[in-house]
Write an enzyme that holds these catalytic residues in place. Structure first.
Site, PDB file in Angstrom:
ATOM      1  CB  VAL A 207      -0.857   0.099   1.296  1.00 46.62           C
ATOM      2  CG1 VAL A 207      -1.926   1.182   1.157  1.00 46.62           C
ATOM      3  CG2 VAL A 207      -1.470  -1.220   1.683  1.00 46.62           C
ATOM      4  CG  HIS A 208       2.821   3.091  -3.094  1.00 43.06           C
ATOM      5  ND1 HIS A 208       2.494   1.967  -3.814  1.00 43.06           N
ATOM      6  CD2 HIS A 208       3.016   4.070  -4.008  1.00 43.06           C
ATOM      7  CE1 HIS A 208       2.509   2.261  -5.099  1.00 43.06           C
ATOM      8  NE2 HIS A 208       2.818   3.528  -5.259  1.00 43.06           N
ATOM      9  NE  ARG A 209      -0.725   3.891  -7.143  1.00 40.36           N
ATOM     10  CZ  ARG A 209      -0.277   4.292  -8.326  1.00 40.36           C
ATOM     11  NH1 ARG A 209      -0.315   5.568  -8.642  1.00 40.36           N
ATOM     12  NH2 ARG A 209       0.195   3.427  -9.169  1.00 40.36           N
ATOM     13  CG  ASP A 280      -1.883   1.220  -2.993  1.00 39.02           C
ATOM     14  OD1 ASP A 280      -0.748   0.739  -3.162  1.00 39.02           O
ATOM     15  OD2 ASP A 280      -2.136   2.083  -2.124  1.00 39.02           O
TER      16      ASP A 280
END
Ligand code: UD1
Ligand code: UDP
Length: 360
Positions: A207-209, A280
């Site tokens: 997850v990084h968006r 993501d």
């Protein structure tokens, strides 16, 4: 000999450029590499140059950890200086990051040809910084190297037949990279013994968006889903530095220990042996497919719509219950036999060939 100035800066760009640089090295083109510095931790940058044998950057501009405008502005100024010094015939840029738009804009204003790898992708969500970068970059590019027919269709819908540029569906350079490094990664990955993992006994998540990390409700809900899933199946979560910072700032609760970002060999092995992928990330949605894994995409839309149409990618957003329900639905399903959605593994060679021959 035509000189190509490659601009890169973020993790996915190292992976894409690794494939294209390899093809350039076998061609009549000369490549000069500029690293904007956007990603700078060893495990977000150097590790990819080492493992994937990407030529060392000729310039490192060290622009990072700034707001969008400040980062892009500083890159623009410094990239322009390099371009004036190097006088390349074309500039090669990848994807949709701030490094991409800075490179494209600097080149265009100096009337240097712009070659955009991964052109034509759209999420149709203008709240994403990446969507803004893509649209602007495409519009000022001379060569639009599209990875899919969907990307070609997007450009057609935007009236690109009236714009003087070369558009071609060459396939996806990330597929080239995945195929090339897949075998190598088997011998070189070290994550398995380190984490004491068994094939099929874990799910891989990233997850990084910005739209997830910077929205407290979304990130909290995603983490709650991961915590619940982790009770059933171990979750391996290589944590992007953006997300690590958000966890620390907001004291978010993860019931398991995330791991640091890993190199390309390790991520391929983690993907190949995962029960399922949840992410993501743009790149990992496709890589999951390359390695026959179902992907739950932690976003409300995707640029890689063909994966959704083929039933291998489910858009689950950031809704805890939807994530958990889809996870249970997909966990033990047999992966359908794949059709080739992303070319034949020769996208990089096609790009180089076009730059060598179709350009007077
Ligand atoms: C960028 C891209 C995004 C891409 C992602 C890939 C833009 C607008 N976004 O997002 O499209 O999906 O890269 O990973 O260009 N940081 C570190 N160490 C690093 C790298 C980043 O600590 O090696 C920190 C930065 O200091 C910053 C945060 O992570 O605080 C975000 O980095 P930034 O490059 O601004 O955006 P990404 O979220 O990485
Ligand atoms: N990746 C990696 N190590 C990790 C997480 C991801 O090597 O710990 C790789 C991943 O396999 C893919 C690329 O990084 O090839 C995707 O980058 P990221 O998710 O940061 O960006 P995006 O594709 O969303 O722009």
């Amino acid at each position: 000999m035509k000189k190509i100035l490659t601009i890169l800066g973020a993790r996915p760009q190292f992976i894409k450029a690794a494939a294209v640089s390899r093809a350039i090295s076998k061609s009549s083109l000369k490549e000069v590499i500029v690293h904007t510095g956007q990603h700078f931790d060893k495990n977000m940058s150097d590790i990819f140059f080492d493992q994937m044998e990407i030529p060392r950057p000729d310039y490192n501009l060290d622009n990072h950890s700034l707001s969008h405008g400040a980062m892009t502005g500083r890159m623009l100024e410094e990239i322009e200086k390099v371009m004036q010094k190097e006088q390349p015939e074309a500039v090669m840029i990848y994807g949709d990051t701030n490094s991409t738009i800075a490179g494209a804009l600097a080149a265009r204003k100096l009337q240097i040809k712009v070659a955009h790898v991964e052109a034509g992708l759209r999420s149709f969500n203008m709240a994403m910084p990446e969507e803004v970068n893509r649209i602007l970059t495409d519009r000022i590019s001379d060569f639009l190297f599209c990875p899919t027919q969907t990307a070609i269709d997007n450009l057609q819908n935007e009236g690109y037949e009236h714009i003087d540029c070369h558009i071609e569906n060459v396939g996806d350079v990330m597929y080239d990279a995945a195929m090339f490094y897949s075998k190598k990664s088997e011998a070189k990955a070290e994550v398995y013994p380190r984490l004491n993992l068994e094939p099929g006994k874990y799910v891989l998540a990233t997850v990084h968006r910005q739209e997830n990390t910077d929205d407290k409700n979304r990130i909290k809900s995603i983490f709650e889903a991961l915590n619940a899933i982790n009770k059933q199946k171990r979750v391996v979560l290589p944590l992007h530095p953006r997300t690590r910072k958000i966890i620390e700032q907001n004291s978010l609760q993860l019931d398991f220990e995330p791991i640091d970002p890993v190199g390309y060999f390790d991520i391929i092995q983690l993907m190949k042996n995962a029960a399922l992928v949840m992410t993501d990330s743009g790149g990992m949605q496709k890589e999951a497919y390359f390695f026959n894994k179902f992907c739950l995409t932690l976003r409300d839309e995707t640029e890689w719509v063909e994966l959704v149409h083929n039933g291998v990618n489910s858009l689950v957003g950031a809704d805890k219950n939807r994530i958990i329900n889809k996870f249970n639905q997909k966990l033990n399903l047999k992966f359908p036999s794949s059709v080739q959605l992303y070319g034949d593994g020769k996208a990089s060679e096609k790009i180089v060939q076009i730059l060598e021959t179709d350009w007077p």
